[in-house]
Scaffold this motif. Structure first.
Motif: not given
Lengths: 328, 448
Positions: B123, B356, B360-361, B364-365
């Motif tokens: 994440t 941050h 992120d899910r 997402d990256a």
């Protein structure tokens, strides 16, 4: 008697179970108001009573002697007591305390404060004019003190004397004995089986001590040059300690165990390094990097096996700079 | 009454403002944030059961002859250390429960840390400003592995002795200083000086637990000072953390989780046998057994030791780097270097210096997720290779063919996983984007 008990129990239930009086009106509520939930409240109380019951059961199981399955009953009672407690707390969390969502700002950076700290440190050094000299001197002091601090650690072991790693108890003429200290006779060594031997009258709990002894057909041997006389009657002795990671080479694969590999082999059960007893302990498979050290044998008086010298190489796991050949 | 107590406390400690702030500190709601808590509670159980075990354990290698209740060991030569663990297991009332719970707790402690690490990694929770929290966590994982190894080595049963022999060989294989280091730690050639056992004991019950405790405190302090991260949802922003306050909302939840973890560990400790050392017997240098396996968290190392082909770095008649170095030292070094350097590598490559607080899910990256899954696949396949001998026993597969297959698979499969994961992430994002476009268009059409 039982009437008295009933009175007592009903009194306790009535007293403990009565509803609390509403408190004096507060100045202003912090938490949101919520409806009472009598069902959940009773459920939580029952679960707590369950916890109490299993907790008491743990004590009872401990106290009662000669109960079968003591460990299982102890674990089950304590585990169930804690499980009841967890369940009661879940009921409290989900049904009985106010469910709030709060917001709290993430902390932001403090550039002004950081800069003033940096300034403080810089100004504190104003009186130093030869900073580089002081830094070098402080570095020397730190280095020497660190060195001094770790020096006593050298007393922990013979760190500077790795030659102790070459030592083994085997000498020419030292007899091979079994687990109970009885000398091993050559005619007691059979084909297709595997013997552990130790040096007579020496420490056994060291890597250089234990041997594996096997008998192979003398015609099938392909020992390295110079080892022609090391295996009288086809009886071979190798260090029992794997040259890979120091485990005991505790498996002997012979053609009794077909059909994968026709050759007899000595195998270490830790990482399956596989050695060829007919070829001077050469590595057949697995991670070992050097052969199993061979011990030259001879048959002494009374047919007893004895060492004719020391191993063909260093025993046990390798290290930086170990000499693979015969240690001197 | 409560009011009086709080006032009295504040008058003595001046802590009311801090206490009020602490009680209203917000906790995250997503379940995946509980993994770290599970590790914390397992650690508490470990300390509690461990303290109890120290009251009975004797860290001595003095040889004794067994005359206890357990008939199969009657008359056998063993160390005081092994005998005391057999006695804890078979003679001390509740001793076996506490010992097995301790062992289970160690296994679950490390499992929870690893799962927690996966959540943090996938994440992106390790990103600025939480790199330090992450690094401390990775360091704790490393110490926990060493701590666990020292723990099951102390029992001095056959398996623990084999494990120590391997540890000694790995220490010996370290370039330049290996032999010196091993001789220092063991106090002499394997199995070591009589001072080795007390050394390992003090490391296991004092040095490492205290280190873990201190790092744990620091870890939690950093978490609290930066607040938790949160998933991107409508009302959640980079500005403010949303969640349940410590009191009253979070308190019963956390206590419930703690009780549940303790409950699970004691149920396992009571009902599921683990490491029955009286069956393995005492260790002697000359003994070994087939089917020896370490605790799960060291399985990746035994797999690596078994997979590496027989190869030492030799010069002339001398060995420089012996084989155990590759699987036993270099491999874990690479794994930990990867974990430690990832936040900085990623920051370098993405050129991202922003704060941050939103997670992120995984999709997402795509590159991070792909590299992470490929890396896990690599380590996991090597872990599986450590059990190849079990597959030989249970399914009759040829061990040598299995090892050769693994030697190839551990390089091929992660590559496949890398590209498949990246593709999957990108597809998921594309589906989301087209969905959003379609919804917008439909809304527009409806409005017309």
């Amino acid at each position: 008697m039982s009437r008295f008990r009933n009175w007592f129990i009903s009194a306790v239930v009535l007293l403990a179970g009565r509803r609390a009086k509403p408190g004096a009106p507060q100045s202003e509520r912090i938490l949101p108001e919520g409806e009472p939930r009598p069902g959940s409240e009773v459920l939580a109380a029952c679960l707590l009573f369950g916890c109490a019951f299993f907790g008491a059961a743990f004590v009872a199981v401990y106290a009662l002697d000669r109960l079968p399955w003591t460990t299982q009953l102890l674990g089950a009672s304590l585990g169930l007591a804690l499980a009841c407690l967890a369940a009661a707390l879940v009921v409290v969390a989900k049904r009985l305390v106010p469910d709030e969502q709060l917001e709290e700002d993430y902390p932001t950076a403090h550039p002004a404060a950081s800069d003033s700290i940096a300034q403080l440190v810089q100004e504190s050094g104003d009186r130093f004019t030869r900073k580089r000299l002081v830094v070098v001197a402080a570095g020397a002091a730190t280095g020497a003190l660190s060195l001094a601090a770790i020096t006593p650690a050298l007393s922990l072991g013979p760190a500077l004397d790795p030659d102790v790693l070459y030592r083994t108890p085997w000498r020419p003429g030292r007899k091979l004995v079994d687990e109970r200290g009885r000398p091993i006779r050559a005619d007691g060594i059979e084909f297709k089986t595997f013997y552990t031997a130790f040096p007579q009258g020496a420490e056994r709990e060291e890597l250089g001590a234990p041997l594996v002894v096997v008998r192979l057909d003398p015609g099938a041997l392909a020992l390295p040059a110079g080892r022609g006389s090391w295996a009288p009657e086809g009886i071979l002795a190798y260090s029992k300690i794997c040259t890979h990671a120091g485990c005991a080479v505790a498996l002997f694969r012979t053609p009794l165990f077909p059909p994968a590999e026709p050759k007899p082999a000595l195998v270490c059960p830790c990482h399956y390094s596989t050695f060829d007893p007919a070829a001077g302990g050469a590595v057949l498979f697995g991670p070992a990097g050097r052969p199993l050290p061979q011990l030259p044998l001879r048959i002494g008086s009374g047919g007893v096996l004895e060492a004719a010298g020391d191993f063909s190489g260093p025993v046990g796991p390798s290290w930086w700079g170990v000499r693979m050949g015969k240690p001197t | 009454m409560i009011r009086g107590a709080v006032r009295r406390l504040d008058e003595r400690t001046a802590s009311a403002p801090l206490l009020r702030k602490t009680l209203r500190y917000v906790f995250p709601d997503h379940w995946s944030f509980l993994l770290g808590e599970v590790a914390l509670y397992a650690f508490i159980v470990l300390v509690a059961t461990g303290v109890y075990l120290t009251l009975f354990f004797d860290p001595s290698t003095k040889l004794v002859t067994y005359h206890g209740d357990y008939a199969p060991l009657q008359g056998q030569q063993m160390t005081e250390a092994y005998r005391s663990v057999v006695d804890i297991s078979l003679q001390v009332k509740a001793g076996l429960l506490i010992r097995q719970t301790h062992h289970w707790a160690a296994n679950i402690f490390i499992a929870a840390i690893v799962l927690h690490l996966l959540r943090i990694f996938f994440t992106g929770a390790f990103r600025k400003p939480r790199e330090l929290t992450y690094l401390i966590g990775v360091l704790m994982l490393f110490i926990a592995l060493v701590e666990g190894y020292a723990g099951y080595s102390l029992a001095d049963d056959l398996l623990s002795g084999m494990g120590l022999a391997i540890g000694y060989s790995v220490a010996m294989s370290i370039p330049f200083v290996g032999a010196n280091l091993a001789l220092l730690i063991w106090g002499g050639p394997f199995p070591g000086d009589e001072s080795f056992w007390p050394r390992m004991y003090i490391a296991h019950v004092f040095i490492f637990p205290i280190l873990i405790g201190l790092l744990l405190g620091l870890h939690l302090l950093l978490v609290a000072s930066r607040h938790h991260t949160q998933f991107r949802e409508r009302w959640k922003t980079e500005k403010a953390a949303v969640g349940t306050p410590l009191f009253p909302g979070q308190t019963p939840r956390s206590l419930a989780l703690m009780s549940a973890v303790a409950s699970l560990l004691f149920l396992l400790g009571g009902l599921v046998q683990i490491n029955p050392i009286w069956l393995w017997g005492p260790y002697h240098v000359s003994d070994g057994t087939n089917g020896a396996q370490p605790d799960w968290y060291l399985g990746w190392l035994i797999g690596a030791l078994r997979l590496v082909p027989g190869f030492d770095l030799n010069v002339g008649d001398y060995t420089l780097v012996p084989n155990p170095f590759w699987g036993g030292a270099l491999f874990p070094l690479i794994v930990f270097l990867f974990l430690v350097s990832w936040p900085f590598l990623e920051r370098r490559v993405t050129d991202d210096d922003a704060f941050h607080n939103l997670l992120d899910r995984p999709r997402d990256a795509p590159w991070r997720t792909a590299i992470g899954t490929a890396f896990i696949t690599w380590v996991f396949l090597i872990f599986l290779a450590g059990a190849a001998d079990r597959a030989t026993v249970f399914f009759g597969l040829s061990y040598q063919s299995e090892i050769w297959a693994f030697r190839i698979l551990v390089w091929v499969v992660p590559l496949v996983v890398l590209f498949a994961t990246k593709r999957a992430c990108e597809e998921l994002l594309r589906i989301e984007r087209t969905g959003a476009v379609r919804e917008a268009a439909e809304a527009e059409a409806k409005a017309l």
